[in-house]
Scaffold this motif. Structure first.
Motif, PDB file in Angstrom:
ATOM      1  N   ARG A  44      44.051  -3.227  30.170  1.00 33.03           N
ATOM      2  CA  ARG A  44      45.188  -2.431  30.633  1.00 33.03           C
ATOM      3  C   ARG A  44      44.755  -1.041  31.077  1.00 33.03           C
ATOM      4  N   LEU A  45      43.847  -0.429  30.311  1.00 33.43           N
ATOM      5  CA  LEU A  45      43.352   0.900  30.661  1.00 33.43           C
ATOM      6  C   LEU A  45      42.636   0.881  32.005  1.00 33.43           C
ATOM      7  N   LYS A  46      41.859  -0.167  32.253  1.00 33.47           N
ATOM      8  CA  LYS A  46      41.115  -0.267  33.516  1.00 33.47           C
ATOM      9  C   LYS A  46      42.035  -0.558  34.700  1.00 33.47           C
ATOM     10  N   LEU A  47      43.162  -1.206  34.433  1.00 31.19           N
ATOM     11  CA  LEU A  47      44.135  -1.462  35.494  1.00 31.19           C
ATOM     12  C   LEU A  47      44.954  -0.218  35.819  1.00 31.19           C
ATOM     13  N   LYS A  48      44.847   0.809  34.963  1.00 30.70           N
ATOM     14  CA  LYS A  48      45.528   2.099  35.150  1.00 30.70           C
ATOM     15  C   LYS A  48      47.033   1.901  35.344  1.00 30.70           C
ATOM     16  N   GLN A  49      47.574   2.361  36.483  1.00 25.11           N
ATOM     17  CA  GLN A  49      49.029   2.279  36.680  1.00 25.11           C
ATOM     18  C   GLN A  49      49.534   0.843  36.738  1.00 25.11           C
ATOM     19  N   HIS A  50      48.609  -0.107  36.944  1.00 23.08           N
ATOM     20  CA  HIS A  50      49.003  -1.512  36.986  1.00 23.08           C
ATOM     21  C   HIS A  50      48.869  -2.192  35.617  1.00 23.08           C
ATOM     22  N   GLY A  51      48.530  -1.421  34.598  1.00 19.74           N
ATOM     23  CA  GLY A  51      48.341  -1.992  33.262  1.00 19.74           C
ATOM     24  C   GLY A  51      49.585  -2.668  32.718  1.00 19.74           C
ATOM     25  N   THR A  52      50.740  -2.243  33.227  1.00 24.25           N
ATOM     26  CA  THR A  52      52.005  -2.834  32.763  1.00 24.25           C
ATOM     27  C   THR A  52      52.192  -4.272  33.252  1.00 24.25           C
ATOM     28  N   LEU A  53      51.327  -4.724  34.169  1.00 24.03           N
ATOM     29  CA  LEU A  53      51.406  -6.121  34.598  1.00 24.03           C
ATOM     30  C   LEU A  53      51.135  -7.069  33.432  1.00 24.03           C
TER      31      LEU A  53
END
Length: 224
Positions: free
Chosen positions: A201-210
């Motif tokens: 989630r951290l690496k997905l940044k703003q997309h971590g909520t996916l």
């Protein structure tokens, strides 16, 4: 060189479904409807991996595994409707590398196959890229991008993302994720899954909520 997988399954519909999926993913496929047929075909064409149904006529999957392991060291994944712990243990003791219970999703099967082939050090030539929503997954290089930006993922993080994303909306329990990605022989804690999900989630940044937590059940990816 393409990886060859033999499907040993007496149900024609199931065998064809798995065959179609594997061919789409770039694998070569051999078929057998029972263990006796499979043993005969292996004499002339040795596959890189075996997908073996447990409940078959003439020779069941466990008996087949016992026979084939006498002469060939081929990675083997059991496919079965049985989910009892004894069956899993029995299959692994007979030399099975993994065990997947029907019904299963194609993404889960692919993750299991890739994991077993890696452990067996079989060189794979999977299909090219998959685009799923904002994600692009490269099955050849085991890399991922989101919105065109490369993600720096470990292999386990990539496998988790691949499994969840290719099963958009499906909830996986921690146990299912642990077994799918780390394998049945892994003895670590289910907290391993939580740790990898957190860093992913951290690496997905703003997309971590996916990657969504389903309380009391596990995790899922919800892509648009």
């Amino acid at each position: 060189m393409s990886v060859t997988i033999m499907i040993i399954e007496d149900e024609d519909q199931m065998r064809q479904l798995v065959k179609t999926f594997l061919l789409k993913e770039g694998y070569s496929v051999l078929e057998a409807s029972n263990g006796i047929d499979a043993l005969s075909k292996i004499k002339h064409n040795i596959p890189d991996l075996l997908l073996v149904d447990v409940m078959m006529p003439y020779m069941d999957g466990f008996t087949f595994a016992n026979e084939v392991k006498k002469t060939h060291d081929i990675p083997l994944i059991f496919l079965t409707a049985k989910g009892e712990e004894w069956d899993k243990i029995h299959g692994l003791k007979l030399g099975g590398d993994d065990y997947i219970v029907k019904p299963f999703h194609p993404g889960e099967l692919l993750a299991r196959i890739e994991s077993v082939l890696r452990r067996a050090k079989v060189a794979t030539t999977p299909a090219s890229r998959k685009s799923i929503g904002p994600l692009t997954l490269d099955l050849d290089s085991h890399s991922a991008m989101i919105d065109g930006q490369s993600l720096s993922l470990t292999l386990k993080e990539y496998e988790l993302l691949l499994l969840l994303a290719t099963n958009n909306g499906k909830v996986f329990s921690r146990e299912q994720l642990l077994q799918s990605i780390w394998g049945y022989s892994y003895t670590g804690s289910e907290r391993t899954v939580d740790t990898h999900i957190k860093t992913l989630r951290l690496k997905l940044k703003q997309h971590g909520t996916l990657i969504q937590t389903v309380w009391g059940k596990g995790y899922k990816v919800r892509l648009p």
